[in-house]
Design a protein around this motif. Structure first.
Motif, PDB file in Angstrom:
ATOM      1  N   LEU A 127       0.793  -1.229   0.000  1.00 54.95           N
ATOM      2  CA  LEU A 127       0.000   0.000   0.000  1.00 54.95           C
ATOM      3  C   LEU A 127       0.823   1.276   0.000  1.00 54.95           C
ATOM      4  O   LEU A 127       0.312   2.351  -0.328  1.00 54.95           O
ATOM      5  CB  LEU A 127      -0.907   0.012   1.236  1.00 54.95           C
ATOM      6  N   LEU A 128       2.088   1.179   0.366  1.00 51.93           N
ATOM      7  CA  LEU A 128       2.864   2.384   0.673  1.00 51.93           C
ATOM      8  C   LEU A 128       2.852   3.406  -0.446  1.00 51.93           C
ATOM      9  O   LEU A 128       2.739   4.609  -0.216  1.00 51.93           O
ATOM     10  CB  LEU A 128       4.302   1.997   1.036  1.00 51.93           C
ATOM     11  N   LYS A 129       2.971   2.968  -1.695  1.00 54.57           N
ATOM     12  CA  LYS A 129       3.079   3.931  -2.802  1.00 54.57           C
ATOM     13  C   LYS A 129       1.763   4.673  -3.054  1.00 54.57           C
ATOM     14  O   LYS A 129       1.747   5.667  -3.781  1.00 54.57           O
ATOM     15  CB  LYS A 129       3.542   3.234  -4.071  1.00 54.57           C
ATOM     16  N   PHE A 130       0.670   4.207  -2.444  1.00 51.79           N
ATOM     17  CA  PHE A 130      -0.622   4.866  -2.649  1.00 51.79           C
ATOM     18  C   PHE A 130      -0.946   5.859  -1.528  1.00 51.79           C
ATOM     19  O   PHE A 130      -1.917   6.597  -1.636  1.00 51.79           O
ATOM     20  CB  PHE A 130      -1.737   3.823  -2.713  1.00 51.79           C
ATOM     21  N   LEU A 131      -0.169   5.857  -0.460  1.00 51.07           N
ATOM     22  CA  LEU A 131      -0.519   6.613   0.739  1.00 51.07           C
ATOM     23  C   LEU A 131       0.253   7.928   0.838  1.00 51.07           C
ATOM     24  O   LEU A 131       1.417   8.007   0.462  1.00 51.07           O
ATOM     25  CB  LEU A 131      -0.241   5.774   1.988  1.00 51.07           C
ATOM     26  N   THR A 132      -0.419   8.932   1.379  1.00 49.75           N
ATOM     27  CA  THR A 132       0.280  10.158   1.784  1.00 49.75           C
ATOM     28  C   THR A 132       0.615  10.101   3.268  1.00 49.75           C
ATOM     29  O   THR A 132       1.587  10.721   3.708  1.00 49.75           O
ATOM     30  CB  THR A 132      -0.600  11.385   1.512  1.00 49.75           C
ATOM     31  N   ASP A 133      -0.199   9.378   4.031  1.00 51.37           N
ATOM     32  CA  ASP A 133       0.026   9.211   5.471  1.00 51.37           C
ATOM     33  C   ASP A 133      -0.077   7.731   5.795  1.00 51.37           C
ATOM     34  O   ASP A 133      -1.180   7.153   5.778  1.00 51.37           O
ATOM     35  CB  ASP A 133      -0.999   9.999   6.281  1.00 51.37           C
ATOM     36  N   ALA A 134       1.074   7.112   6.077  1.00 52.93           N
ATOM     37  CA  ALA A 134       1.118   5.685   6.406  1.00 52.93           C
ATOM     38  C   ALA A 134       1.145   5.518   7.917  1.00 52.93           C
ATOM     39  O   ALA A 134       2.036   6.052   8.594  1.00 52.93           O
ATOM     40  CB  ALA A 134       2.341   5.032   5.774  1.00 52.93           C
TER      41      ALA A 134
END
Length: 338
Positions: A127-134
């Protein structure tokens, strides 16, 4: 010569959910969608005036329409292209400020392509590449907790209160319940190891027939390779065999029943969602982790040394199902009647 201590660097503001237009990406699996629903309802309870949307696969659309106060449902299917979703969004009255993501799927692609300002989710590699806040995923060892906590914990990290009874309340349809109408769903979409024996079902149905107090519907759903329901219908012709085109199409029928008796499957979670008391027959799964939500539902299982193994196919002799007696299941049904 001493110098004064430097001013400390300001701390980064805590991550929160901002904006008045929030899009919630529904998990693809049915049980996960049911477990994620209280998190969505927690957002609504905390932000009663925000615009709240859901993006989901088309087979879940009817499910999400049962959840109150969703402003928009964006639907896609397995052949939907990203540009088609973008065209749908161009016609929407909502401009999404934030998105809650759970899985790497078309919904995540859509939220990223739309450049939604805040895209929140757990810091999991896919998911990381889709998130602004992980949000870091807390994986501290400890007792098993119900899967619903996976979704509620993220809400709590976003300062969304989750200790509200209304977010767990059922979502019944406007369908009258029929007293003594029992739905039996012997198959499981989790795999054959999650299905009870034909003999056990036959003994249970015989007991119900002998008491003559039940109107029984045997349910057959798409994708189930098991032939348990048709076999039972042949032996007990007084039972009605209902074959439905989709899982979601079972919602009105479930809402009309007084009791559901089901193998551990997606259906028992849908039954709980509409508020129908449910007796779930667990085998290789762990009820502490994935039982249907709600205190009125009962779980029946035979604890054996190799369970919970969580396997779709049993490498041994299906002892968790073979050793579950009809007497135990009948006792659970009798307890409901009392």
């Amino acid at each position: 010569m001493s110098h004064p201590a430097p001013n400390p660097l300001p701390e980064k503001p805590p991550v929160g959910l901002y904006g008045g237009c929030v899009l919630f990406a529904a998990p693809r699996r049915w049980d996960e969608a049911c477990f994620a629903t209280p998190a969505l309802r927690a957002i609504r309870a905390a932000r009663p005036t925000c615009s709240l949307g859901v993006i989901c696969h088309e087979d879940q659309a009817d499910y999400w329409t049962t959840v109150p106060r969703i402003n928009q449902i964006i639907v896609y299917h397995k052949r939907t292209r990203l540009r088609e979703l973008m065209a749908v969004q161009a016609e929407s009255r909502y401009a999404w400020d934030a998105a809650i993501l759970w899985e790497k799927d078309l919904a995540a692609d859509f939220c990223k392509a739309l450049s939604i300002k805040q895209r929140l989710g757990y810091a999991q590699k896919p998911l990381l590449k889709f998130l602004t806040d992980a949000i870091p995923l807390n994986e501290t060892p400890g007792p098993v907790t119900h899967r619903v906590q996976f979704y509620l914990n993220l809400m709590e990290r976003l300062k969304i209160p989750t200790q509200k009874p209304e977010i767990f309340s059922p979502c019944p349809l406007d369908v009258a319940r029929t007293p003594r109408h029992v739905i039996i769903h012997p198959a499981s979409d989790y795999g054959p190891s999650h299905e009870w024996t034909l003999t056990g079902w036959e003994q249970t149905l015989q007991w119900m027939h002998d008491h003559g107090i039940f109107q029984v519907t045997l349910l057959q759903l798409p994708g189930n390779k098991s032939n348990l329901a048709p076999l039972l219908a042949q032996k007990f012709p007084h039972c009605r065999l209902e074959t439905l085109p989709t899982i979601a199409s079972a919602l009105p029928l479930l809402s009309s029943a007084a009791l559901t008796i089901s193998a551990d499957s997606s259906l028992c979670h849908l039954s709980a969602h509409v508020g129908t008391p449910t007796v779930s027959l667990f085998g290789p799964n762990d009820p502490e982790w994935r039982r249907p939500l709600g205190k009125q539902h009962r779980v029946v299982r035979q604890k054996v040394e190799c369970s919970p193994c969580l396997l779709e196919k049993c490498p041994l002799d299906r002892r968790c199902q073979q050793e579950l007696s009809a007497t135990t299941v009948i006792a659970a049904i009798s307890a409901y009647l009392r």
